[in-house]
Structures are given as C-alpha cells and as structure tokens.
Scaffold this motif. Structure first.
Motif, PDB file in Angstrom:
ATOM      1  N   TYR A   1       1.493 127.637 -20.650  1.00  0.00           N
ATOM      2  CA  TYR A   1       0.857 126.922 -21.757  1.00  0.00           C
ATOM      3  C   TYR A   1      -0.164 127.801 -22.475  1.00  0.00           C
ATOM      4  CZ  TYR A   1       2.843 122.641 -19.748  1.00  0.00           C
ATOM      5  OH  TYR A   1       3.706 121.684 -19.277  1.00  0.00           O
ATOM      6  N   THR A   2      -0.530 127.382 -23.692  1.00  0.00           N
ATOM      7  CA  THR A   2      -1.633 128.061 -24.390  1.00  0.00           C
ATOM      8  C   THR A   2      -2.939 127.630 -23.723  1.00  0.00           C
ATOM      9  OG1 THR A   2      -2.022 126.265 -25.962  1.00  0.00           O
ATOM     10  CG2 THR A   2      -0.372 127.934 -26.598  1.00  0.00           C
ATOM     11  N   VAL A   3      -4.002 128.365 -24.010  1.00  0.00           N
ATOM     12  CA  VAL A   3      -5.319 128.019 -23.445  1.00  0.00           C
ATOM     13  C   VAL A   3      -5.718 126.614 -23.887  1.00  0.00           C
ATOM     14  CG1 VAL A   3      -7.773 128.616 -23.460  1.00  0.00           C
ATOM     15  CG2 VAL A   3      -6.073 130.424 -23.283  1.00  0.00           C
ATOM     16  N   ALA A   4      -5.474 126.293 -25.163  1.00  0.00           N
ATOM     17  CA  ALA A   4      -5.859 124.972 -25.689  1.00  0.00           C
ATOM     18  C   ALA A   4      -5.089 123.858 -24.987  1.00  0.00           C
ATOM     19  CB  ALA A   4      -5.611 124.920 -27.196  1.00  0.00           C
ATOM     20  N   GLU A   5      -3.778 124.064 -24.775  1.00  0.00           N
ATOM     21  CA  GLU A   5      -2.961 123.046 -24.096  1.00  0.00           C
ATOM     22  C   GLU A   5      -3.423 122.858 -22.648  1.00  0.00           C
ATOM     23  OE1 GLU A   5       1.310 123.768 -26.440  1.00  0.00           O
ATOM     24  OE2 GLU A   5       0.827 124.936 -24.647  1.00  0.00           O
ATOM     25  N   ALA A   6      -3.636 123.977 -21.947  1.00  0.00           N
ATOM     26  CA  ALA A   6      -4.048 123.902 -20.535  1.00  0.00           C
ATOM     27  C   ALA A   6      -5.389 123.193 -20.394  1.00  0.00           C
ATOM     28  CB  ALA A   6      -4.125 125.299 -19.941  1.00  0.00           C
ATOM     29  N   SER A   7      -6.292 123.410 -21.353  1.00  0.00           N
ATOM     30  CA  SER A   7      -7.625 122.787 -21.295  1.00  0.00           C
ATOM     31  C   SER A   7      -7.528 121.268 -21.401  1.00  0.00           C
ATOM     32  CB  SER A   7      -8.517 123.334 -22.414  1.00  0.00           C
ATOM     33  OG  SER A   7      -8.650 124.733 -22.275  1.00  0.00           O
ATOM     34  N   LYS A   8      -6.554 120.783 -22.168  1.00  0.00           N
ATOM     35  CA  LYS A   8      -6.342 119.321 -22.263  1.00  0.00           C
ATOM     36  C   LYS A   8      -5.696 118.798 -20.980  1.00  0.00           C
ATOM     37  CE  LYS A   8      -5.847 119.049 -27.269  1.00  0.00           C
ATOM     38  NZ  LYS A   8      -4.922 119.490 -28.303  1.00  0.00           N
ATOM     39  N   ILE A   9      -4.665 119.535 -20.487  1.00  0.00           N
ATOM     40  CA  ILE A   9      -3.918 119.082 -19.305  1.00  0.00           C
ATOM     41  C   ILE A   9      -4.820 119.012 -18.075  1.00  0.00           C
ATOM     42  CG2 ILE A   9      -2.048 119.659 -17.697  1.00  0.00           C
ATOM     43  CD1 ILE A   9      -0.668 121.047 -20.173  1.00  0.00           C
ATOM     44  N   VAL A  10      -5.699 120.027 -17.904  1.00  0.00           N
ATOM     45  CA  VAL A  10      -6.533 120.057 -16.684  1.00  0.00           C
ATOM     46  C   VAL A  10      -7.438 118.829 -16.617  1.00  0.00           C
ATOM     47  CG1 VAL A  10      -8.580 121.367 -17.475  1.00  0.00           C
ATOM     48  CG2 VAL A  10      -7.742 121.680 -15.152  1.00  0.00           C
ATOM     49  N   LYS A  11      -7.857 118.325 -17.784  1.00  0.00           N
ATOM     50  CA  LYS A  11      -8.673 117.111 -17.811  1.00  0.00           C
ATOM     51  C   LYS A  11      -7.832 115.887 -17.422  1.00  0.00           C
ATOM     52  CE  LYS A  11     -11.468 116.441 -21.366  1.00  0.00           C
ATOM     53  NZ  LYS A  11     -12.789 116.215 -20.713  1.00  0.00           N
ATOM     54  N   GLU A  12      -6.578 115.895 -17.850  1.00  0.00           N
ATOM     55  CA  GLU A  12      -5.701 114.744 -17.586  1.00  0.00           C
ATOM     56  C   GLU A  12      -5.258 114.667 -16.125  1.00  0.00           C
ATOM     57  OE1 GLU A  12      -2.430 114.968 -20.326  1.00  0.00           O
ATOM     58  OE2 GLU A  12      -3.714 114.713 -22.083  1.00  0.00           O
ATOM     59  N   ILE A  13      -5.062 115.821 -15.493  1.00  0.00           N
ATOM     60  CA  ILE A  13      -4.499 115.790 -14.128  1.00  0.00           C
ATOM     61  C   ILE A  13      -5.562 115.783 -13.028  1.00  0.00           C
ATOM     62  CG2 ILE A  13      -2.383 116.958 -14.886  1.00  0.00           C
ATOM     63  CD1 ILE A  13      -3.393 119.493 -13.397  1.00  0.00           C
ATOM     64  N   THR A  14      -6.835 115.867 -13.410  1.00  0.00           N
ATOM     65  CA  THR A  14      -7.897 115.856 -12.387  1.00  0.00           C
ATOM     66  C   THR A  14      -8.243 114.420 -12.040  1.00  0.00           C
ATOM     67  OG1 THR A  14      -8.763 117.954 -13.151  1.00  0.00           O
ATOM     68  CG2 THR A  14     -10.246 116.601 -11.845  1.00  0.00           C
ATOM     69  N   THR A  15      -8.107 114.075 -10.762  1.00  0.00           N
ATOM     70  CA  THR A  15      -8.323 112.684 -10.353  1.00  0.00           C
ATOM     71  C   THR A  15      -9.536 112.533  -9.436  1.00  0.00           C
ATOM     72  OG1 THR A  15      -6.745 113.067  -8.563  1.00  0.00           O
ATOM     73  CG2 THR A  15      -5.876 112.067 -10.569  1.00  0.00           C
ATOM     74  N   THR A  16     -10.347 113.589  -9.312  1.00  0.00           N
ATOM     75  CA  THR A  16     -11.522 113.496  -8.431  1.00  0.00           C
ATOM     76  C   THR A  16     -12.549 112.531  -9.016  1.00  0.00           C
ATOM     77  OG1 THR A  16     -12.446 115.410  -9.562  1.00  0.00           O
ATOM     78  CG2 THR A  16     -11.335 115.825  -7.478  1.00  0.00           C
ATOM     79  N   LYS A  17     -13.321 111.916  -8.131  1.00  0.00           N
ATOM     80  CA  LYS A  17     -14.354 110.974  -8.594  1.00  0.00           C
ATOM     81  C   LYS A  17     -15.602 111.723  -9.070  1.00  0.00           C
ATOM     82  CE  LYS A  17     -13.121 106.774  -6.091  1.00  0.00           C
ATOM     83  NZ  LYS A  17     -11.862 107.122  -5.445  1.00  0.00           N
ATOM     84  N   PHE A  18     -15.751 112.993  -8.628  1.00  0.00           N
ATOM     85  CA  PHE A  18     -16.918 113.777  -9.063  1.00  0.00           C
ATOM     86  C   PHE A  18     -16.528 114.656 -10.246  1.00  0.00           C
ATOM     87  CE2 PHE A  18     -14.661 116.044  -5.723  1.00  0.00           C
ATOM     88  CZ  PHE A  18     -14.545 117.330  -6.224  1.00  0.00           C
ATOM     89  N   ASP A  19     -17.532 115.255 -10.881  1.00  0.00           N
ATOM     90  CA  ASP A  19     -17.282 116.116 -12.047  1.00  0.00           C
ATOM     91  C   ASP A  19     -16.842 117.502 -11.554  1.00  0.00           C
ATOM     92  OD1 ASP A  19     -17.118 117.082 -14.599  1.00  0.00           O
ATOM     93  OD2 ASP A  19     -19.280 117.192 -14.951  1.00  0.00           O
ATOM     94  N   ALA A  20     -15.528 117.677 -11.431  1.00  0.00           N
ATOM     95  CA  ALA A  20     -14.980 118.900 -10.830  1.00  0.00           C
ATOM     96  C   ALA A  20     -15.201 120.115 -11.718  1.00  0.00           C
ATOM     97  CB  ALA A  20     -13.487 118.707 -10.578  1.00  0.00           C
ATOM     98  N   SER A  21     -15.301 121.276 -11.075  1.00  0.00           N
ATOM     99  CA  SER A  21     -15.390 122.545 -11.808  1.00  0.00           C
ATOM    100  C   SER A  21     -13.999 122.938 -12.300  1.00  0.00           C
ATOM    101  CB  SER A  21     -15.895 123.654 -10.890  1.00  0.00           C
ATOM    102  OG  SER A  21     -17.205 123.374 -10.481  1.00  0.00           O
ATOM    103  N   VAL A  22     -13.956 123.637 -13.437  1.00  0.00           N
ATOM    104  CA  VAL A  22     -12.696 124.178 -13.953  1.00  0.00           C
ATOM    105  C   VAL A  22     -12.762 125.698 -13.802  1.00  0.00           C
ATOM    106  CG1 VAL A  22     -11.201 124.416 -15.971  1.00  0.00           C
ATOM    107  CG2 VAL A  22     -12.419 122.265 -15.567  1.00  0.00           C
ATOM    108  N   ASP A  23     -11.712 126.268 -13.195  1.00  0.00           N
ATOM    109  CA  ASP A  23     -11.713 127.693 -12.868  1.00  0.00           C
ATOM    110  C   ASP A  23     -10.487 128.397 -13.440  1.00  0.00           C
ATOM    111  OD1 ASP A  23     -13.988 127.482 -10.933  1.00  0.00           O
ATOM    112  OD2 ASP A  23     -12.560 126.207  -9.887  1.00  0.00           O
TER     113      ASP A  23
END
Length: 230
Positions: A21-43
């Motif tokens: 994916y492009t950086v822009a696409e991945a940045s949207k997807i990572v928000k959608e697929i994260t299901t943690t209850k805390f504010d997870a880090s993005v790496d």
C-alpha cells in the motif's frame, strides 16, 4: 472465542496482506485494524539493503517528526549550574548533575532522553553500562551533547527521534499513536522514510529499501510499496 474470530474477520476484511500500500493508505488501514482499548503506538519496520557490520554501511540519524510521537518524553538535563535555568525554561523534567549521576549509578533510568554539554561527557563514561543498553547515552551526532541545551530539550520534547539500523539490517521507529489523524501519521512516516533515503550509504548495492511494514501495538503489519523509495 467467537468474538475474537469476529474481530479477526473484521480486521482481515479491511486489508489484503499480499498487497503493498501507499503510506497514505496504510495510515488509514492501521487505524481501522487496531482493536486495542488503549492508544496504541504506530511503528515502522524498515528493512535496508545494507550490511550493518560494515562501518561504511551503518545507517543512523535523527529526525523531527512534524506531529511529534504522541509520547510524553521525560528529559534529564545533566548540566552544570550555569546551564540549569536554560534547561528548566525549555521544559526539562529533571535538571542537575552529580546527584543524578549517582542516581543513575544506583540503577535509576526513569527517563527517555538525556541531554548534556561537552564538558560533562567525561563524567558519563562510568555510566555506559547502565545507559548504553537502554539507548540513553548522549551523543553529539544525535544533538544530545551540545552547548545549546534549551534547543536540545525543546527538540527532545517535541518529537525528535533517533534511529539506527540493527544487526539484521532493520530500523524500528515509532511514528505516532493510533489516535492521530491518518494524514498526520502519513506525514510523520514520510518524514522518517525520506530522511532514511537521504542517508543511503554510497557503498550499499542493489535495492536500498527492501521492505517497509507499518503496524500498531498488537496489529498485523501492513506492507508499504517501496518503489518510490528506491
């Protein structure tokens, strides 16, 4: 168990693990697929076509992320008395010298960044065993050994990170939190990637950026298209 399976299916439907994916696409997807209850880090995990055992292929640098890391950085300024006011005014969390050196000798490392001035570095040699493994040793290359203490503190608090390729040829770096707007995550990611591209060693042969994966704490890795970085 059924809820986990449902969650897993919902995640799997949001992206294709065989696609880049492009950086822009991945940045949207990572928000959608994260299901943690805390504010997870993005790496980001960036695999480079370098041999880090060779000094002329070591990739290391610093970058100031335009939107910060989302992490509150605890900064210790190890400075003589004439620099204390400058460090405090810039927002250093801990300011001092000999008393903090003694605390660190005793095992205290409740900090994220240490900044200091050149004349203090001689005193820090004895702390190498404690600070080295934790990546806390100040270094002129990363701007943490400087006479401009106020600037160093401000940068450390404001999203400046240092990165270094590991033995496997990979750079791991945090670029924000899942709560960040997708555009801000993308801008932070691009800032880091463009900085790494500029640091390409002249002795590195073949593809320089071999793979890039974006993930959050506990999420699957999303492959990024590396064509634009090679």
């Amino acid at each position: 168990m059924a809820t986990l399976t449902k969650k897993r299916k919902a995640v799997d439907g949001k992206f294709d693990s065989t696609k880049a994916y492009t950086v822009a696409e991945a940045s949207k997807i990572v928000k959608e697929i994260t299901t943690t209850k805390f504010d997870a880090s993005v790496d980001l995990a960036i695999r480079l076509g370098v041999d880090p055992r060779k000094a002329n292929q070591m990739v290391r640098g610093v970058v100031t992320l335009p939107h910060g890391t989302g992490k509150t950085m605890r900064v210790l300024a190890l400075v003589p008395a004439d620099k204390e006011a400058e460090a405090k005014a810039a927002g250093a969390d801990f300011v001092g010298l000999d008393d903090y050196i003694e605390k660190i000798k005793g095992g205290w490392t409740d900090i994220d960044v240490i900044v200091t001035v050149p004349q203090v570095m001689g005193k820090l040699g004895a702390l190498g065993r404690v600070l080295g493994p934790r990546g806390l040793m100040p270094n002129p290359k990363t701007g943490t050994v400087t006479m401009e203490i106020g600037k160093a503190v401000t940068e450390a608090k404001g999203g400046k990170i240092d990165f270094k390729v590991d033995k496997a040829g990979i750079i791991h770096a945090g670029i924000g939190k899942v709560s960040f707007d997708a555009q801000k995550l993308a801008e932070n990611a691009n800032e880091l990637l463009n900085t790494i591209v500029k640091l390409k060693p002249s002795s590195a042969k073949g593809a320089y950026v071999k793979s890039v994966y974006m993930s959050s704490t506990m999420s699957a890795g999303i492959a990024l298209d590396t064509k634009s970085f090679n």
